[in-house]
Design a protein around this motif. Structure first.
Motif, mmCIF file in Angstrom:
data_model
loop_
_atom_site.group_PDB
_atom_site.id
_atom_site.type_symbol
_atom_site.label_atom_id
_atom_site.label_comp_id
_atom_site.label_asym_id
_atom_site.label_seq_id
_atom_site.Cartn_x
_atom_site.Cartn_y
_atom_site.Cartn_z
ATOM 1 N N THR A 85 33.701 22.557 44.997
ATOM 2 C CA THR A 85 34.224 22.790 43.784
ATOM 3 C C THR A 85 36.416 22.785 44.079
ATOM 4 O OG1 THR A 85 34.074 24.254 43.715
ATOM 5 C CG2 THR A 85 32.924 24.049 42.515
ATOM 6 N N TYR B 107 38.929 25.387 46.910
ATOM 7 C CA TYR B 107 38.786 26.442 47.835
ATOM 8 C C TYR B 107 38.951 28.246 47.501
ATOM 9 C CZ TYR B 107 40.716 23.097 52.152
ATOM 10 O OH TYR B 107 39.940 22.337 52.418
ATOM 11 N N GLY B 108 38.145 28.826 47.951
ATOM 12 C CA GLY B 108 37.849 30.215 47.711
ATOM 13 C C GLY B 108 38.307 30.686 48.677
ATOM 14 N N ARG C 114 45.332 39.551 42.188
ATOM 15 C CA ARG C 114 44.279 39.338 40.791
ATOM 16 C C ARG C 114 43.412 40.953 40.774
ATOM 17 N NH1 ARG C 114 38.831 35.871 41.407
ATOM 18 N NH2 ARG C 114 37.887 35.828 39.394
ATOM 19 N N PRO D 123 35.519 40.131 38.555
ATOM 20 C CA PRO D 123 34.929 40.196 39.741
ATOM 21 C C PRO D 123 34.618 38.495 40.259
ATOM 22 C CG PRO D 123 33.888 40.156 37.224
ATOM 23 C CD PRO D 123 34.978 40.125 36.982
ATOM 24 N N THR E 135 26.719 28.549 39.329
ATOM 25 C CA THR E 135 26.555 30.009 39.822
ATOM 26 C C THR E 135 26.430 30.688 38.771
ATOM 27 O OG1 THR E 135 28.937 30.063 40.734
ATOM 28 C CG2 THR E 135 28.565 31.827 40.140
ATOM 29 N N THR F 191 31.518 43.601 42.385
ATOM 30 C CA THR F 191 31.015 43.272 40.361
ATOM 31 C C THR F 191 32.302 43.838 39.180
ATOM 32 O OG1 THR F 191 29.844 45.365 39.978
ATOM 33 C CG2 THR F 191 29.289 43.048 41.031
ATOM 34 N N ARG G 216 29.925 46.305 37.244
ATOM 35 C CA ARG G 216 29.155 45.847 36.488
ATOM 36 C C ARG G 216 27.410 45.973 36.987
ATOM 37 N NH1 ARG G 216 33.780 42.992 35.512
ATOM 38 N NH2 ARG G 216 34.436 42.133 33.909
ATOM 39 N N ALA H 212 26.047 42.616 37.111
ATOM 40 C CA ALA H 212 25.307 41.539 37.063
ATOM 41 C C ALA H 212 25.960 41.255 38.400
ATOM 42 C CB ALA H 212 25.231 40.460 36.073
ATOM 43 N N PRO I 139 37.298 34.352 45.471
ATOM 44 C CA PRO I 139 37.528 33.710 44.474
ATOM 45 C C PRO I 139 38.074 32.984 44.683
ATOM 46 C CG PRO I 139 38.583 35.398 45.009
ATOM 47 C CD PRO I 139 37.448 35.211 45.877
ATOM 48 N N SER I 140 38.408 31.702 43.845
ATOM 49 C CA SER I 140 39.708 30.286 44.267
ATOM 50 C C SER I 140 40.828 31.145 44.684
ATOM 51 C CB SER I 140 39.935 29.522 42.184
ATOM 52 O OG SER I 140 40.502 30.764 41.955
ATOM 53 N N GLU J 53 36.091 24.053 39.220
ATOM 54 C CA GLU J 53 35.332 25.234 39.134
ATOM 55 C C GLU J 53 34.360 24.824 39.098
ATOM 56 O OE1 GLU J 53 37.988 25.441 37.816
ATOM 57 O OE2 GLU J 53 39.481 26.474 39.013
ATOM 58 N N SER J 54 33.350 25.975 39.911
ATOM 59 C CA SER J 54 31.758 25.879 39.093
ATOM 60 C C SER J 54 31.448 26.190 38.027
ATOM 61 C CB SER J 54 31.244 26.544 40.410
ATOM 62 O OG SER J 54 31.683 28.177 40.050
ATOM 63 N N ILE K 125 29.226 27.933 35.682
ATOM 64 C CA ILE K 125 28.228 29.678 35.208
ATOM 65 C C ILE K 125 27.496 30.119 34.479
ATOM 66 C CG2 ILE K 125 29.084 32.280 35.534
ATOM 67 C CD1 ILE K 125 32.040 32.011 36.580
ATOM 68 N N SER L 146 36.900 35.682 33.803
ATOM 69 C CA SER L 146 38.235 35.402 34.208
ATOM 70 C C SER L 146 39.285 34.303 33.626
ATOM 71 C CB SER L 146 39.417 36.048 35.084
ATOM 72 O OG SER L 146 39.188 35.387 35.901
ATOM 73 N N GLY L 147 38.286 33.565 34.282
ATOM 74 C CA GLY L 147 38.963 31.997 33.639
ATOM 75 C C GLY L 147 38.695 31.158 32.340
HETATM 76 O O1 TXA Z 1 33.490 26.823 41.979
HETATM 77 C C1 TXA Z 1 33.742 27.835 42.421
HETATM 78 O O2 TXA Z 1 33.023 28.594 41.081
HETATM 79 C C2 TXA Z 1 35.015 28.843 43.172
HETATM 80 C C3 TXA Z 1 34.858 28.353 43.891
HETATM 81 C C4 TXA Z 1 35.420 29.243 45.415
HETATM 82 O O3 TXA Z 1 33.298 29.016 44.775
HETATM 83 N N1 TXA Z 1 34.877 30.447 42.357
HETATM 84 C C5 TXA Z 1 35.363 30.040 41.697
HETATM 85 O O4 TXA Z 1 36.024 31.854 41.188
HETATM 86 O O5 TXA Z 1 35.841 29.686 40.517
HETATM 87 P P1 TXA Z 1 36.727 32.173 40.974
HETATM 88 O O6 TXA Z 1 36.948 34.020 40.659
HETATM 89 O O7 TXA Z 1 37.881 32.454 40.653
HETATM 90 O O8 TXA Z 1 36.241 32.815 39.408
HETATM 91 C C6 TXA Z 1 34.698 33.406 39.127
HETATM 92 C C7 TXA Z 1 34.461 33.300 37.938
HETATM 93 C C8 TXA Z 1 35.545 34.382 37.561
HETATM 94 O O9 TXA Z 1 36.040 34.300 35.987
HETATM 95 C C9 TXA Z 1 35.229 36.261 37.087
HETATM 96 O O10 TXA Z 1 35.561 36.097 35.931
HETATM 97 C C10 TXA Z 1 33.670 35.418 36.917
HETATM 98 O O11 TXA Z 1 33.723 33.982 37.522
HETATM 99 N N2 TXA Z 1 32.443 36.582 37.552
HETATM 100 C C11 TXA Z 1 32.244 36.632 38.977
HETATM 101 N N3 TXA Z 1 31.242 37.798 38.779
HETATM 102 C C12 TXA Z 1 31.132 38.189 37.701
HETATM 103 C C13 TXA Z 1 30.878 38.887 37.167
HETATM 104 N N4 TXA Z 1 29.762 39.727 38.365
HETATM 105 N N5 TXA Z 1 30.455 38.511 35.442
HETATM 106 C C14 TXA Z 1 30.723 38.512 35.048
HETATM 107 N N6 TXA Z 1 31.817 37.573 35.651
HETATM 108 C C15 TXA Z 1 31.706 37.077 36.585
#
Ligand code: TXA
Ligand code: MG
Length: 322
Positions: free
Chosen positions: A31, A33-34, A54, A59, A94, A108, A111, A113, A138-139, A179-180, A182, A221-222
């Motif tokens: 997707t 880079y993390g 951040r 989370p 995800t 988390t 949280r 979850a 995270p990204s 991004e993936s 969710i 947050s996205g």
């Molecule tokens: O494609 C992807 O998902 C990339 C690659 C690196 O795996 N990762 C990514 O991570 O986009 P990030 O942190 O940029 O976005 C993940 C989103 C964030 O909005 C975060 O708030 C949410 O997922 N998230 C993560 N853990 C969570 C949780 N326990 N409960 C609710 N939302 C969560």
């Protein structure tokens, strides 16, 4: 003195060593880079938030080598998790599930979850296998900015990475580019919190149950209205004709403007999206007029990211000068 370009490497064992010592490694995934650290090392997790800029209440996703490695990260490997994992992992999905005992509060934001994912990229899968545990990631962009899809994007975005301590694993350009997806399995019916290459219809089919969309209060947050934003103003157009008219008007006003129309191939549009947005800034454009793709398949994810890139950030948003 090591230089910043020494951060970039293709040595997976060196990356594993950096993780074991508590360093951070930017990882290529299909997707984006993390920015990864050992999910069970509180100092590494704290540094992820610091380097990315951040807030700690946003989370992190825990990445594992395969679905057999979920034990301890989620409370129970339910039938729903297994069904999605078998069909989609490794891949751009995800899953939000009840957290297990290995999950730190910092991952988390307290949280109940946890978000878990098995990414698909040969280098990162090899790294996960060597490390054995979970990688919180995270990204790898500054908070509020466009996600990185190339190792150079990470190098440019994260001055907090330290040569000799951290690493950027260069796995080339990310093939999916957004991004993936969710999906939250802690609610009934399951809810798609962020769209991606796997769409809600795929998940409904796999779970054999209706799935609700990303409506309601934001929990990812996205999902902030303004996110994924370049510095250039992003203007959306319904079709190529409207885009040319909007661009012409702005050029008459003396602004530097380009039109981006990748509606002919949405897979390429997704793969190139963040590189295109970054290029607009590199070229010093005032505005980028983007033709909106149709709302089908990955078009949903593209429209979502483009609308967020086009939203005007409020005065306190980190993409304002942050
Ligand atoms: O494609 C992807 O998902 C990339 C690659 C690196 O795996 N990762 C990514 O991570 O986009 P990030 O942190 O940029 O976005 C993940 C989103 C964030 O909005 C975060 O708030 C949410 O997922 N998230 C993560 N853990 C969570 C949780 N326990 N409960 C609710 N939302 C969560
Ligand atoms: Mg992100």
């Amino acid at each position: 003195m090591p230089s910043r370009t020494d951060l970039i490497s293709t040595d997976v064992e060196l990356a594993a060593e950096r993780i074991r010592r508590g360093g951070l490694v930017a990882i290529p995934t299909e997707t984006v880079y993390g920015l990864a650290g050992d999910a069970e090392n509180a100092d590494a997790v704290a540094r992820i938030f610091e380097v990315k800029g951040r807030p700690t209440d946003h989370p992190l996703i825990v990445h594992v080598a395969d679905a057999d490695h979920l034990h301890g990260w989620v409370a129970r490997v339910t039938d729903e998790i297994t069904a999605l994992a078998e069909a989609c992992w490794p891949g751009p999905l995800t899953i939000l599930a009840e957290r297990g005992p290995r999950v730190l509060d910092a991952v988390t934001g307290g949280r109940p979850a946890v978000a878990v994912r098995v990414p698909s990229h040969p280098m990162t899968n090899e790294l996960l296998t060597r490390v054995g545990g979970g990688l919180a990631a995270p990204s790898a962009n500054r908070f509020g900015r466009v996600s990185p899809t190339r190792a150079e994007h990470v190098l440019a975005d994260l001055p907090g990475l330290q040569p000799g301590r951290d690493l950027i694993l260069d796995g080339g350009a990310c093939p999916v580019g957004v991004e993936s997806t969710i999906v939250d399995l802690t609610v009934d019916p399951p809810q798609v919190l962020r769209s991606g290459a796997i769409d809600a219809a795929d998940i409904e089919r796999l779970l054999d149950t209706p799935v609700s969309g990303a409506a309601g209060p934001s929990r990812a947050s996205g999902m902030l209205a303004s996110h994924y934003a370049p510095t250039a103003t992003v203007i959306l157009a319904q079709d190529a004709g409207a885009a040319e008219i909007a661009a012409g008007d702005l050029r008459h006003g003396g602004r530097r403007v380009e039109v981006l129309d990748r509606t002919g191939d949405l897979v390429v549009a997704a793969r190139e999206l963040y590189n295109d947005l970054r290029a607009a800034d590199r070229e010093g454009l005032d505005a980028l007029v983007v033709v909106l793709p149709p709302a089908a398949g990955i078009g949903h994810a593209l429209r979502d990211r483009l609308m967020k890139a086009a939203a005007q950030p409020g005065p306190d948003h980190p993409s304002r000068g942050g």
